[in-house]
Write a protein that holds these residues in place. Sequence first.
Motif, PDB file in Angstrom:
ATOM      1  N   TYR A  67     -67.547   4.584  47.636  1.00 36.24           N
ATOM      2  CA  TYR A  67     -69.083   4.297  47.360  1.00 36.24           C
ATOM      3  C   TYR A  67     -69.934   5.247  48.098  1.00 36.24           C
ATOM      4  O   TYR A  67     -70.201   5.807  49.024  1.00 36.24           O
ATOM      5  CB  TYR A  67     -69.201   2.871  48.089  1.00 36.24           C
ATOM      6  N   VAL A  68     -71.431   5.641  46.370  1.00 40.01           N
ATOM      7  CA  VAL A  68     -71.996   6.233  47.045  1.00 40.01           C
ATOM      8  C   VAL A  68     -72.918   6.445  48.264  1.00 40.01           C
ATOM      9  O   VAL A  68     -72.902   7.420  49.149  1.00 40.01           O
ATOM     10  CB  VAL A  68     -73.460   6.133  46.299  1.00 40.01           C
ATOM     11  N   LYS A  69     -72.909   5.203  49.042  1.00 43.23           N
ATOM     12  CA  LYS A  69     -73.347   5.454  50.243  1.00 43.23           C
ATOM     13  C   LYS A  69     -72.533   5.979  51.249  1.00 43.23           C
ATOM     14  O   LYS A  69     -73.048   6.342  52.269  1.00 43.23           O
ATOM     15  CB  LYS A  69     -73.543   3.941  50.651  1.00 43.23           C
ATOM     16  N   ASP A  70     -71.356   6.093  51.403  1.00 49.34           N
ATOM     17  CA  ASP A  70     -70.448   5.841  52.351  1.00 49.34           C
ATOM     18  C   ASP A  70     -70.545   8.174  51.435  1.00 49.34           C
ATOM     19  O   ASP A  70     -69.914   8.530  52.965  1.00 49.34           O
ATOM     20  CB  ASP A  70     -68.643   5.710  51.437  1.00 49.34           C
ATOM     21  N   THR A  71     -70.339   8.094  50.571  1.00 50.13           N
ATOM     22  CA  THR A  71     -69.897   9.209  49.902  1.00 50.13           C
ATOM     23  C   THR A  71     -71.505  10.016  51.062  1.00 50.13           C
ATOM     24  O   THR A  71     -71.273  11.433  51.764  1.00 50.13           O
ATOM     25  CB  THR A  71     -70.582   9.570  48.023  1.00 50.13           C
ATOM     26  N   GLY A  72     -72.591  10.307  51.185  1.00 50.97           N
ATOM     27  CA  GLY A  72     -73.958  10.255  51.242  1.00 50.97           C
ATOM     28  C   GLY A  72     -73.455  10.219  53.393  1.00 50.97           C
ATOM     29  O   GLY A  72     -73.875  11.504  53.945  1.00 50.97           O
ATOM     30  N   ARG A  73     -73.365   9.617  53.455  1.00 50.00           N
ATOM     31  CA  ARG A  73     -72.933   9.357  55.375  1.00 50.00           C
ATOM     32  C   ARG A  73     -72.121  10.417  55.194  1.00 50.00           C
ATOM     33  O   ARG A  73     -72.079  10.683  56.493  1.00 50.00           O
ATOM     34  CB  ARG A  73     -72.279   8.207  55.597  1.00 50.00           C
ATOM     35  N   ALA A  74     -70.990  10.900  54.948  1.00 54.26           N
ATOM     36  CA  ALA A  74     -69.586  11.530  55.134  1.00 54.26           C
ATOM     37  C   ALA A  74     -69.973  13.303  55.308  1.00 54.26           C
ATOM     38  O   ALA A  74     -69.980  14.215  55.776  1.00 54.26           O
ATOM     39  CB  ALA A  74     -68.655  11.770  53.461  1.00 54.26           C
ATOM     40  N   LEU A  75     -71.519  13.395  54.429  1.00 54.67           N
ATOM     41  CA  LEU A  75     -71.663  14.887  53.775  1.00 54.67           C
ATOM     42  C   LEU A  75     -72.480  15.064  54.937  1.00 54.67           C
ATOM     43  O   LEU A  75     -72.698  16.213  55.942  1.00 54.67           O
ATOM     44  CB  LEU A  75     -72.589  14.697  52.917  1.00 54.67           C
ATOM     45  N   ALA A  76     -73.742  14.086  55.125  1.00 58.26           N
ATOM     46  CA  ALA A  76     -74.666  14.268  56.256  1.00 58.26           C
ATOM     47  C   ALA A  76     -73.566  14.602  57.557  1.00 58.26           C
ATOM     48  O   ALA A  76     -74.154  15.221  58.645  1.00 58.26           O
ATOM     49  CB  ALA A  76     -75.231  12.263  56.545  1.00 58.26           C
ATOM     50  N   LEU A  77     -72.037  13.571  57.868  1.00 54.40           N
ATOM     51  CA  LEU A  77     -71.258  14.353  58.728  1.00 54.40           C
ATOM     52  C   LEU A  77     -70.985  15.366  58.456  1.00 54.40           C
ATOM     53  O   LEU A  77     -70.725  15.978  60.012  1.00 54.40           O
ATOM     54  CB  LEU A  77     -70.857  12.935  59.106  1.00 54.40           C
ATOM     55  N   LEU A  78     -70.670  16.219  57.952  1.00 51.61           N
ATOM     56  CA  LEU A  78     -70.363  17.075  57.307  1.00 51.61           C
ATOM     57  C   LEU A  78     -71.113  18.055  58.135  1.00 51.61           C
ATOM     58  O   LEU A  78     -70.959  19.396  58.587  1.00 51.61           O
ATOM     59  CB  LEU A  78     -70.045  17.607  56.526  1.00 51.61           C
ATOM     60  N   GLN A  79     -72.472  17.683  57.496  1.00 46.50           N
ATOM     61  CA  GLN A  79     -73.370  18.974  58.056  1.00 46.50           C
ATOM     62  C   GLN A  79     -73.685  18.989  59.303  1.00 46.50           C
ATOM     63  O   GLN A  79     -74.448  19.562  60.371  1.00 46.50           O
ATOM     64  CB  GLN A  79     -74.883  18.500  57.628  1.00 46.50           C
ATOM     65  N   LEU A  80     -73.572  17.707  60.130  1.00 48.72           N
ATOM     66  CA  LEU A  80     -74.414  17.373  61.520  1.00 48.72           C
ATOM     67  C   LEU A  80     -73.232  17.682  62.479  1.00 48.72           C
ATOM     68  O   LEU A  80     -73.412  17.768  64.067  1.00 48.72           O
ATOM     69  CB  LEU A  80     -74.797  16.458  62.023  1.00 48.72           C
ATOM     70  N   ALA A  81     -72.280  17.875  62.115  1.00 50.53           N
ATOM     71  CA  ALA A  81     -70.933  17.465  63.418  1.00 50.53           C
ATOM     72  C   ALA A  81     -70.562  19.185  64.424  1.00 50.53           C
ATOM     73  O   ALA A  81     -71.079  20.047  63.489  1.00 50.53           O
ATOM     74  CB  ALA A  81     -69.273  17.463  62.970  1.00 50.53           C
ATOM     75  N   GLU A  82     -71.064  19.052  65.445  1.00 51.59           N
ATOM     76  CA  GLU A  82     -70.906  20.151  66.317  1.00 51.59           C
ATOM     77  C   GLU A  82     -69.766  20.835  65.615  1.00 51.59           C
ATOM     78  O   GLU A  82     -70.436  22.682  66.269  1.00 51.59           O
ATOM     79  CB  GLU A  82     -70.936  19.494  67.748  1.00 51.59           C
ATOM     80  N   LYS A  83     -69.016  21.188  65.496  1.00 55.75           N
ATOM     81  CA  LYS A  83     -67.913  21.493  65.390  1.00 55.75           C
ATOM     82  C   LYS A  83     -66.856  21.050  64.155  1.00 55.75           C
ATOM     83  O   LYS A  83     -66.328  20.189  64.310  1.00 55.75           O
ATOM     84  CB  LYS A  83     -66.537  21.558  66.185  1.00 55.75           C
ATOM     85  N   LEU A  84     -66.846  22.197  63.346  1.00 54.12           N
ATOM     86  CA  LEU A  84     -65.926  21.653  62.106  1.00 54.12           C
ATOM     87  C   LEU A  84     -64.392  22.793  62.374  1.00 54.12           C
ATOM     88  O   LEU A  84     -64.353  23.372  62.464  1.00 54.12           O
ATOM     89  CB  LEU A  84     -66.332  21.901  60.407  1.00 54.12           C
ATOM     90  N   ASN A  85     -62.944  21.896  62.356  1.00 54.36           N
ATOM     91  CA  ASN A  85     -62.291  23.022  62.857  1.00 54.36           C
ATOM     92  C   ASN A  85     -61.965  23.393  61.033  1.00 54.36           C
ATOM     93  O   ASN A  85     -60.595  24.517  61.197  1.00 54.36           O
ATOM     94  CB  ASN A  85     -60.774  22.075  62.744  1.00 54.36           C
ATOM     95  N   ASN A  86     -61.927  23.013  60.271  1.00 57.05           N
ATOM     96  CA  ASN A  86     -61.234  23.899  58.681  1.00 57.05           C
ATOM     97  C   ASN A  86     -62.592  24.258  57.458  1.00 57.05           C
ATOM     98  O   ASN A  86     -63.972  23.494  57.759  1.00 57.05           O
ATOM     99  CB  ASN A  86     -60.753  22.741  58.503  1.00 57.05           C
TER     100      ASN A  86
END
Length: 333
Positions: A238-257
């Motif tokens: 669902y698009v509300k989940d898609t938008g939230r996932a993209l926001a989390l990827l942008q805001l995460a302090e560290k991404l390992n991949n």
Amino acid sequence: MHSLIVSTADDQTYCERLVMIIVTGGVGFIGSHTVRALAEAGEECVLLQRRTPRIPPHLADLPIHVVQADVADLDALLAVGRRYPITGIVHLALALPWPATDVDPIGATGGALAAFLNIVRVAQTWGVRRVVTASTIGVYGFTSEGALTEDVPIPLGHVHAIPTFKKITELLAGHLSDTTDVDIINARICGTWGPGGHLPDPFFAAPSLAHAAARRSEPDLSGLLAPPHAEDALDLLYVKDTGRALALLQLAEKLNNPTYNVASGRATSNADVVTAIASVEPGFQCELPSSGGRPVSWLDITRLHEDTGFNPQYDTAAAAADYIAWLRAGNPR
């Protein structure tokens, strides 16, 4: 000289803001939900829109600024950074013309690649730490089976313009992440449906089914690229989940991949969608033909969950209920 046309949601002085995130394609389908998720996380966004600087009504309640600028115009992009303190970029604009239009295909492809490179160039100029760029489930091909992790080999054959272009930009993203100081994250977005989405979506039937249920009419499935069957299944989010996932990827302090599946982590068939809609609209019926056994695949979201904490908030029934309610509220799409 390149003019910069701007609309702002308030009169606050831009330079007072220490953090702003550019979202290209931010007034579009997935983009607008990403902007809302970022705003709910306390972020202020600058939306790039090629056609108009007007703030759309469905985003007017958010702390946003809309700039009329083309991602293919490097000078216009650089001007945005002189006006706003940009610290992050979510690149969702599809610069490649699709569906096919009467344009020069070589020139259009060159322009799309130039737009992606422009995004990376301005990110480096502004000292942006992370660019999240939209890829697609289509890079996996259409004959896979089972859970697909980000490390499975990607087929190199050309099937459709969108996954072909996304494969190229994923490779470029890896090269540029290694050779510049910009961290470029590929978000492989699964089939996404919900408020503001395409009708019809040519790749899957769920939006057309939801619209039919909202109108209490027979579904029109003629706009799909291939006739749908009951067993046809796709990882739907669902698009509300898609938008939230993209926001989390942008805001995460560290991404390992460098690459993340943005998905539900499960396969949803057309029959599943019909059942979910019928739980909301008991009179809804749609008899789809059977295709027999077909390979079923879905995107593994272990990596996304571990690095951002993401879990989908909408199952198919909750998504259908929310979408149908939105459509019945008189929204235009």
